[in-house]
Design an enzyme around this catalytic site. Structure first.
Site, PDB file in Angstrom:
ATOM      1  N   TYR A 167      -1.543  -0.282  10.627  1.00 58.14           N
ATOM      2  CA  TYR A 167      -1.679  -0.644   9.115  1.00 58.14           C
ATOM      3  C   TYR A 167      -0.285  -0.196   8.573  1.00 58.14           C
ATOM      4  O   TYR A 167       0.235  -1.168   7.804  1.00 58.14           O
ATOM      5  CB  TYR A 167      -2.720   0.121   8.644  1.00 58.14           C
ATOM      6  CG  TYR A 167      -3.031  -0.119   7.076  1.00 58.14           C
ATOM      7  CD1 TYR A 167      -3.505  -1.530   6.956  1.00 58.14           C
ATOM      8  CD2 TYR A 167      -3.007   0.859   6.278  1.00 58.14           C
ATOM      9  CE1 TYR A 167      -3.550  -1.925   5.429  1.00 58.14           C
ATOM     10  CE2 TYR A 167      -3.178   0.348   5.009  1.00 58.14           C
ATOM     11  CZ  TYR A 167      -3.474  -0.816   4.571  1.00 58.14           C
ATOM     12  OH  TYR A 167      -3.662  -1.326   3.330  1.00 58.14           O
ATOM     13  N   SER A 226       0.899  -1.105   0.130  1.00 59.35           N
ATOM     14  CA  SER A 226      -0.130  -0.070  -0.234  1.00 59.35           C
ATOM     15  C   SER A 226       0.747   1.259   0.000  1.00 59.35           C
ATOM     16  O   SER A 226       2.105   1.133   0.235  1.00 59.35           O
ATOM     17  CB  SER A 226      -1.012   0.143   1.390  1.00 59.35           C
ATOM     18  OG  SER A 226      -1.429   1.342   1.540  1.00 59.35           O
TER      19      SER A 226
END
Length: 256
Positions: free
Chosen positions: A164, A151
């Site tokens: 995250y 990501s």
């Protein structure tokens, strides 16, 4: 340009294939001629995806499994090789994004992200690697691919996404170390880092977090899952001499 049937006589395994990027990637790889093992927990969605793949004349193998279980992850890889004959491409796509402040965060959200984003990816990579190394020594391509989906959060840490960020930075570090280990044996390790994509990824957040996410991207036209699938297809269809090690792909309007 990608040639039709560029992946004929090869086998791919895609995790998190029941929706979003995984679903789109499985369809794309099948379109290019690969037999595709599709892995996720939601078997009903996998069955529907398999019907779509087979309707286009390709072969699909449905494997209902939870990759956070080492036994199930290993079993998914072994079933793929047993039933489809080999493994040329692994797309480690299964992942979750549960955002919010560190203070008072539900610890189960952190545990879920570590289990899926890190452990699940590691279990699948560990089980698949011997087969990828073997495929890299064989026709038709004499090269194999391991694609890890990270990501933008694996590049830059942001307020409200600490754990995250931790998991996706970990994916990047692991991918680069593994790349150095196996690249001279013609297993290519690639890292794909999407920005905002129109998938159900954000829908698993708490309502107040979903509202913040929606506000942050209110004026941004998000990527489609097929955009990421196209990037993955490009990576795994390069000539044996070409390794695309990292792709950062954002919506044009995304500034962060």
């Amino acid at each position: 340009m990608i040639q039709n049937n560029a992946l004929s006589n090869t086998v791919a395994l895609v995790t998190g294939a029941s929706s979003g990027i995984g679903e789109a990637t499985a369809l794309k790889l099948a379109e290019l001629g690969a037999s595709v093992a599709i892995v996720a927990r939601r078997g009903d969605r996998l069955q529907e995806l398999a019907r779509r793949i087979e309707g286009e004349g390709a072969r699909a193998l449905v494997i209902e499994a939870d990759v956070t279980s080492e036994e199930q992850a290993r079993g998914a890889v072994e079933q793929t090789v047993s039933e489809l004959g080999r493994l040329d491409t692994l797309v480690n796509n299964a992942g979750v994004m549960l955002l919010g402040p560190v203070q008072d965060a539900p610890l189960e959200e952190w545990e879920t992200m570590i289990d899926v984003n890190l452990k699940g990816l590691l279990y699948c990579a560990h089980a698949a690697l011997p087969h990828l190394l073997q495929a890299a020594e064989q026709e038709p391509r004499n090269v194999a691919d391991l694609v890890n989906i990270s990501s933008v959060a694996g590049r830059v840490a942001r307020l409200g996404s600490g754990v995250y960020n931790l998991t996706k930075h970990g994916v990047g570090a692991f991918s680069e170390s593994l790349r150095q280990e196996v690249t001279q044996r013609h297993v290519r390790v690639s890292l794909v880092e999407p920005g905002a994509v129109s998938t159900e990824l954000s829908s698993h957040n708490r309502p107040e977090i979903r509202e913040v996410i929606a506000q942050n991207f209110a004026n941004t036209e998000r990527l489609e899952a097929s955009d990421i699938a196209d990037a993955i297809a490009f990576i795994v269809t390069r000539s044996r001499r070409v390794a695309v090690n990292e792709v950062l792909i954002r919506p044009t309007e995304q500034t962060r």
